[in-house]
Design an enzyme around this catalytic site. Structure first.
Site, PDB file in Angstrom:
ATOM      1  N   SER A  68      -3.642   4.423   6.101  1.00  0.00           N
ATOM      2  CA  SER A  68      -3.850   4.080   7.511  1.00  0.00           C
ATOM      3  C   SER A  68      -3.600   5.187   8.516  1.00  0.00           C
ATOM      4  O   SER A  68      -3.964   5.049   9.678  1.00  0.00           O
ATOM      5  CB  SER A  68      -2.999   2.878   7.890  1.00  0.00           C
ATOM      6  OG  SER A  68      -3.666   1.711   7.459  1.00  0.00           O
TER       7      SER A  68
ATOM      8  N   SER B 241      -5.641   1.503   9.462  1.00  0.00           N
ATOM      9  CA  SER B 241      -5.307   0.632  10.566  1.00  0.00           C
ATOM     10  C   SER B 241      -4.766   1.349  11.808  1.00  0.00           C
ATOM     11  O   SER B 241      -4.725   0.749  12.881  1.00  0.00           O
ATOM     12  CB  SER B 241      -4.286  -0.408  10.106  1.00  0.00           C
ATOM     13  OG  SER B 241      -3.109   0.217   9.658  1.00  0.00           O
TER      14      SER B 241
ATOM     15  N   LYS C  68       1.777   3.387  17.466  1.00  0.00           N
ATOM     16  CA  LYS C  68       1.059   2.251  16.890  1.00  0.00           C
ATOM     17  C   LYS C  68       1.872   0.987  17.164  1.00  0.00           C
ATOM     18  O   LYS C  68       3.114   1.040  17.158  1.00  0.00           O
ATOM     19  CB  LYS C  68       0.911   2.498  15.387  1.00  0.00           C
ATOM     20  CG  LYS C  68       0.108   1.472  14.621  1.00  0.00           C
ATOM     21  CD  LYS C  68      -0.009   1.906  13.161  1.00  0.00           C
ATOM     22  CE  LYS C  68      -0.809   0.956  12.315  1.00  0.00           C
ATOM     23  NZ  LYS C  68      -0.952   1.423  10.919  1.00  0.00           N
TER      24      LYS C  68
HETATM   25  N1  GLN Z   1      -6.967   0.073   4.122  1.00  0.00           N
HETATM   26  C1  GLN Z   1      -5.636  -0.162   3.674  1.00  0.00           C
HETATM   27  C2  GLN Z   1      -5.369  -1.646   3.653  1.00  0.00           C
HETATM   28  O1  GLN Z   1      -6.135  -2.339   4.200  1.00  0.00           O
HETATM   29  C3  GLN Z   1      -4.714   0.574   4.571  1.00  0.00           C
HETATM   30  C4  GLN Z   1      -3.482  -0.098   4.977  1.00  0.00           C
HETATM   31  C5  GLN Z   1      -2.445   0.770   5.583  1.00  0.00           C
HETATM   32  O2  GLN Z   1      -2.296   1.937   5.224  1.00  0.00           O
HETATM   33  N2  GLN Z   1      -1.661   0.181   6.476  1.00  0.00           N
HETATM   34  O3  GLN Z   1      -4.419  -2.117   3.090  1.00  0.00           O
END
Ligand code: GLN
Length: 484
Positions: A173, A149, A74
């Site tokens: 995420s 994400s 990532k």
């Molecule tokens: N959907 C969560 C957010 O928007 C996930 C974020 C994450 O795990 N990086 O904060």
């Protein structure tokens, strides 16, 4: 292909790492234009590394099980000399001068890095649409999102553009995109994988973990990345070792289910949960009813604390210390203001504003401190539940992958989708998302197992047994006899 498949092919001499890497690079070339799962492809770097591994193998040197196997990261995981953008205009030219600990551990195990994956800007989001490089598409249904994400990584593994990848999980995420794409996403216990070199979003939640095609791969990658932790003061205790106990029988393991939490999930997700209850029973586990407080209470706790931490962490992007500048400006204030207004996307700006607000004088007590208290309470609730069971079974998401065109009327509509994933981050628990057949529109459905903090080995063991039965024995491996 799984890590085991690749490892066998390389060991048996059926292919070289260079050939394998070339095949993956060719697939990326063919498919990435539509998928947009990679924002940087490191073809030369990959082929050079593959060549080194082939030479080591020819010389008969001892190699790790991950040696020569092509993988992806990532784009918020720092790679020395390779651009690491967090898919933000703010860092579009940023080249780290050091490697993240997790990547460095894999690099030392001779992993072959194919490139860096698309993501929601600074890991804030659940769709992989909020990237300065444009959206990633779902590999099975381009009109749907792959989740986020870590959506680029999940899409890459699903589409065969990497054998496995590393993503990060602050509020789901890793698990949510894994569920949407039909792959495995494992968020380890907070403090077992170093965050050193992971670009910080909300430091008390952030955790790096693997995205893989199967549970055995997740355990194998995890055991390597948990070895190198000197850069992160939040890591403590011995490094985890999960592969050894992966294939134990889970006969007698109590798995808790709180059926009241299913009211947020749609029919196909509920079906997946019911199916997994049957599968886990067949694997020898005992399903027990448990009761947690109203889960939606976790959402404000997460979003208040994560935004507060983000507003502080992202303070460094002023165009002077970090972040591209913004041309001529009359003075310092104007330069910083212009850089931040022009280079952060709307979701990141929203969260910085929210976070600054909840920390501001007069509101800190009502929001930030209150959320901290509730966070502690939630840790207690989980502790109580784990006195009655060794793991919890939950949905990962309320639905299967949603449409690219779906926009909730207000941002909280999207935040509510995180209801099943943020609790594990709040309490620092290990949690894994596992494919469980298909749901609405034939899209992948996932389920989640959650275990007590530092019971990562037990979690992966239960996940492996689940996967073996869910796949109707196609993995062809038997669980070891003897209960845990
Ligand atoms: N959907 C969560 C957010 O928007 C996930 C974020 C994450 O795990 N990086 O904060």
């Amino acid at each position: 292909m799984t890590i085991t498949d690749c490892c066998r092919a390389l060991e048996d001499g059926r292919c070289t790492s260079r050939e394998l890497t070339r095949q993956f690079l060719a697939r990326i070339e063919e498919k990435n234009q539509t998928l947009n799962a990679y924002v940087t492809v490191t073809a030369d770097h990959a082929l050079e590394k593959a060549q080194q591994v082939d030479e080591k193998r020819e010389r008969g040197e001892g190699l790790s099980a991950l040696a020569g196997i092509p993988m992806a990261l990532k784009d918020n995981i720092s790679t020395r000399g390779i651009r690491t953008t967090c898919c933000s205009r703010m860092l579009e030219d940023y080249c780290p001068v050091y490697d993240a600990d997790a990547w460095s551990a894999l690099d030392q195990a001779d992993a072959v890095l194919l490139g860096k994956n698309n993501m929601d800007e600074f890991a804030m989001g659940s769709s992989c649409r909020d990237s300065c490089f444009g959206p990633t598409r779902h590999p099975d249904a381009p009109s749907r999102v792959p989740g986020g994400s870590s959506g680029g990584t999940a899409a890459a593994v699903r589409a065969g553009l990497a054998v496995y990848g590393l993503g990060s999980d602050t509020g789901g995420s890793l698990r949510q995109p894994a569920a949407f794409c039909g792959v495995v996403g494992f968020k380890p216990s907070y403090g077992t994988v170093s965050r050193y070199g992971l670009v910080a979003y909300a430091s008390s939640f952030d955790q790096i973990g693997p995205v893989t095609a199967c549970v055995a791969d997740a355990a194998q990658v995890y055991d390597v990345i948990t070895q190198r932790r000197s850069g992160d003061a939040a890591c403590s205790g011995p490094a985890q070792s999960t592969v050894r106990t992966l294939r134990r029988s889970i006969r007698g393991l109590r798995i808790g289910v709180d059926e009241t939490m299913l009211r947020y999930a749609d029919g196909s997700v509920i079906q997946a949960i019911e199916k997994s209850m049957r599968v886990l029973r067949e694997a020898g586990a005992e399903l027990v009813p448990v009761s947690l407080p109203e889960l939606s209470g976790c959402l404000p706790v997460y979003y208040i604390l994560a935004c507060a931490e983000a507003s502080s962490n992202l303070g460094r992007y002023d165009g002077l210390r970090y972040g591209g500048g913004s041309g001529e400006a009359a003075g310092y204030e104007e330069a910083v203001c212009r850089t931040r207004s022009e280079r952060f996307g709307p979701e990141v700006r929203r969260r910085i504003l929210l976070g600054t607000y909840v920390l501001s004088a007069g509101y800190g007590k009502a929001y930030y401190q209150r959320a901290q208290q509730l966070r502690r309470q939630w840790c207690g609730y989980f502790q109580q539940v784990f006195e009655q069971c060794g793991a919890l079974l939950m949905p990962v998401t309320p639905s299967v992958a949603f449409a690219q065109s779906w926009r909730p009327v207000d941002p909280a509509g999207q935040y509510r989708q995180d209801i099943y994933t943020v609790p594990a981050n709040i309490a620092g628990l290990p949690a894994i998302s596992l494919p469980c057949g298909t749901g609405e529109a034939g899209l992948p459905a996932g389920i989640q197992l959650v275990a007590p903090r530092f019971a990562d080995a037990r979690l992966l063991n239960a996940a492996w047994c689940f996967e073996r039965i869910a796949a109707c024995g196609t993995k062809g491996e038997e669980a070891d006899p003897g209960g845990i």
